[in-house]
Design a protein around this motif. Structure first.
Motif, PDB file in Angstrom:
ATOM      1  N   ASP A  27       0.855  -1.182   0.000  1.00 12.70           N
ATOM      2  CA  ASP A  27       0.000   0.000   0.000  1.00 12.70           C
ATOM      3  C   ASP A  27       0.897   1.240   0.000  1.00 12.70           C
ATOM      4  O   ASP A  27       1.745   1.399   0.888  1.00 12.70           O
ATOM      5  CB  ASP A  27      -0.884   0.008   1.241  1.00 12.70           C
ATOM      6  N   PRO A  28       0.764   2.135  -1.009  1.00  7.89           N
ATOM      7  CA  PRO A  28       1.683   3.274  -1.116  1.00  7.89           C
ATOM      8  C   PRO A  28       1.693   4.187   0.106  1.00  7.89           C
ATOM      9  O   PRO A  28       2.744   4.728   0.466  1.00  7.89           O
ATOM     10  CB  PRO A  28       1.173   4.014  -2.360  1.00  7.89           C
ATOM     11  N   VAL A  29       0.542   4.377   0.766  1.00  9.74           N
ATOM     12  CA  VAL A  29       0.506   5.228   1.959  1.00  9.74           C
ATOM     13  C   VAL A  29       1.285   4.576   3.095  1.00  9.74           C
ATOM     14  O   VAL A  29       2.071   5.232   3.794  1.00  9.74           O
ATOM     15  CB  VAL A  29      -0.953   5.512   2.376  1.00  9.74           C
ATOM     16  N   GLU A  30       1.098   3.273   3.277  1.00  7.23           N
ATOM     17  CA  GLU A  30       1.852   2.568   4.312  1.00  7.23           C
ATOM     18  C   GLU A  30       3.343   2.549   3.973  1.00  7.23           C
ATOM     19  O   GLU A  30       4.195   2.653   4.862  1.00  7.23           O
ATOM     20  CB  GLU A  30       1.319   1.143   4.464  1.00  7.23           C
ATOM     21  N   ALA A  31       3.659   2.421   2.681  1.00  8.42           N
ATOM     22  CA  ALA A  31       5.066   2.452   2.263  1.00  8.42           C
ATOM     23  C   ALA A  31       5.684   3.818   2.546  1.00  8.42           C
ATOM     24  O   ALA A  31       6.851   3.917   2.955  1.00  8.42           O
ATOM     25  CB  ALA A  31       5.168   2.125   0.780  1.00  8.42           C
ATOM     26  N   ALA A  32       4.917   4.883   2.330  1.00  7.60           N
ATOM     27  CA  ALA A  32       5.412   6.230   2.617  1.00  7.60           C
ATOM     28  C   ALA A  32       5.701   6.392   4.111  1.00  7.60           C
ATOM     29  O   ALA A  32       6.715   6.984   4.505  1.00  7.60           O
ATOM     30  CB  ALA A  32       4.398   7.272   2.152  1.00  7.60           C
ATOM     31  N   GLN A  33       4.819   5.863   4.942  1.00  5.80           N
ATOM     32  CA  GLN A  33       5.057   5.942   6.385  1.00  5.80           C
ATOM     33  C   GLN A  33       6.301   5.150   6.774  1.00  5.80           C
ATOM     34  O   GLN A  33       7.061   5.560   7.665  1.00  5.80           O
ATOM     35  CB  GLN A  33       3.840   5.427   7.148  1.00  5.80           C
ATOM     36  N   ALA A  34       6.521   4.026   6.088  1.00  3.97           N
ATOM     37  CA  ALA A  34       7.734   3.238   6.341  1.00  3.97           C
ATOM     38  C   ALA A  34       8.989   4.011   5.942  1.00  3.97           C
ATOM     39  O   ALA A  34      10.045   3.862   6.576  1.00  3.97           O
ATOM     40  CB  ALA A  34       7.664   1.916   5.585  1.00  3.97           C
ATOM     41  N   LEU A  35       8.889   4.849   4.905  1.00  4.97           N
ATOM     42  CA  LEU A  35      10.022   5.695   4.525  1.00  4.97           C
ATOM     43  C   LEU A  35      10.324   6.718   5.616  1.00  4.97           C
ATOM     44  O   LEU A  35      11.485   7.041   5.876  1.00  4.97           O
ATOM     45  CB  LEU A  35       9.733   6.418   3.209  1.00  4.97           C
ATOM     46  N   VAL A  36       9.287   7.208   6.258  1.00  7.43           N
ATOM     47  CA  VAL A  36       9.462   8.199   7.331  1.00  7.43           C
ATOM     48  C   VAL A  36      10.053   7.557   8.583  1.00  7.43           C
ATOM     49  O   VAL A  36      10.967   8.104   9.215  1.00  7.43           O
ATOM     50  CB  VAL A  36       8.113   8.869   7.660  1.00  7.43           C
TER      51      VAL A  36
END
Length: 309
Positions: free
Chosen positions: A107-116
């Motif tokens: 999920d791109p939103v969850e992936a973005a949070q993982a980047l943070v």
């Protein structure tokens, strides 16, 4: 905690509106934590220009395995890889196999949070004798034929769904089944770290070199592969006869093919394949025909942001 590093997000300007929606949602998460520039590219020249402007910023690839391959290949060509080169990934592709291997949420939103919130991990890379790189996997024989025959199905089925959640991942298993019906039969010499593992007297259905675990959207071709463990996972399949090949494909579909009596699995630092003409599929890119190819592992070639354990 220190502020997150600034990011340069590289996107594919040819992506569709479903990808745009997912990307905007992911960017909203990233921009809540750090400065973000987005650069859309549509070819090698534009990609080089974007990387030239990146400076010390971390580069985030918004795309699939092909997009990640293109960015890592460009950085390798520019001699800009190394342990301090940190990349991120927002999985917006069809298969997203490398994301699966390193635990990035699809999920791109969850992936973005993982980047943070994530941590930096060292990544290995495969490099062949002409300088072409492999981020995830390279396979030849029936594997490459499966990619070629499955490509039309991947495109058709990829339209069924939304963004990265679609049926495109079924393309590779379909291609594998079609290849099993009319398979290549290759006489190949396979050398692993200088030792002959298969000679031309044993016909080969396929050879796979795994830095990552899966291909085709989750098919576990080299299920134990880890891109940070300093080794290549090598799988050589040489089933004889139609029934044996179909049994192998059946096991392949559920990830138990490594237990097939006609499958050899080993670990390596270098692999050389030579013999009758064969095609290769490296991170989904087909090339050939070849008569000789060799690959070596470059441990810790670059780094990626991965989720915390």
């Amino acid at each position: 905690m220190p502020a997150p590093e600034p990011l340069l997000v590289i996107t594919n300007s040819d992506a569709g509106t479903a990808d745009d929606t997912a990307l905007l949602a992911a960017l909203g998460v990233l921009r809540g934590s750090t400065s973000v520039e987005v650069c859309a590219t549509a070819g090698p020249g534009e990609l080089d220009g974007a990387l030239h402007r990146a400076g010390s910023r971390r580069v985030v690839v918004a795309g699939g395995d092909g997009s990640l391959h293109a960015v890592v290949s460009a950085l390798h060509r520019r001699h800009e890889l190394g342990p301090d080169r940190v990349l991120g990934l927002l999985p917006l592709g069809t298969g997203n196999d490398f994301a699966r291997t390193i635990g990035i949420p699809l999920d791109p939103v969850e992936a973005a949070q993982a980047l943070v919130d994530g941590v930096v991990r060292s990544m290995d890379l495969l490099v062949d004798e002409v300088g072409q790189i492999v981020v995830n996997q390279v396979h030849l024989g029936a594997g490459a034929e499966a990619g070629r025959k499955g490509a039309p199905w991947k495109e058709r089925l990829g339209a069924i769904g939304v963004g990265p959640v679609n049926l495109g991942k079924l393309g590779y298993p379909i291609g594998a089944a079609l290849s099993a019906i009319d398979p290549p039969s290759l006489r190949l010499r396979v050398e692993v770290d200088g030792e002959v593992i298969n000679d031309v007297d044993h016909r080969v259905l396929m050879v796979a070199l795994g830095n990552g675990a899966t291909v085709g959207g989750g098919l576990e071709l080299t299920p134990d592969a880890d891109p940070g463990d300093g080794r290549i996972d090598v799988m050589i399949a040489r089933p004889k006869g139609t029934l044996a090949r179909l049994a192998y494909v059946g096991r392949l579909g559920v990830g138990t093919h490594s237990t097939h009596q006609d499958v050899i699995t080993v670990h390596a630092k270098t692999v050389t394949v030579s013999g009758t003409e064969f095609w290769c599929s490296a991170d989904g890119e087909l090339y050939g025909p070849e008569r000789h190819r060799s690959w070596r592992l470059e441990p810790g070639a670059y780094s990626m942001i991965v989720p915390r354990d």
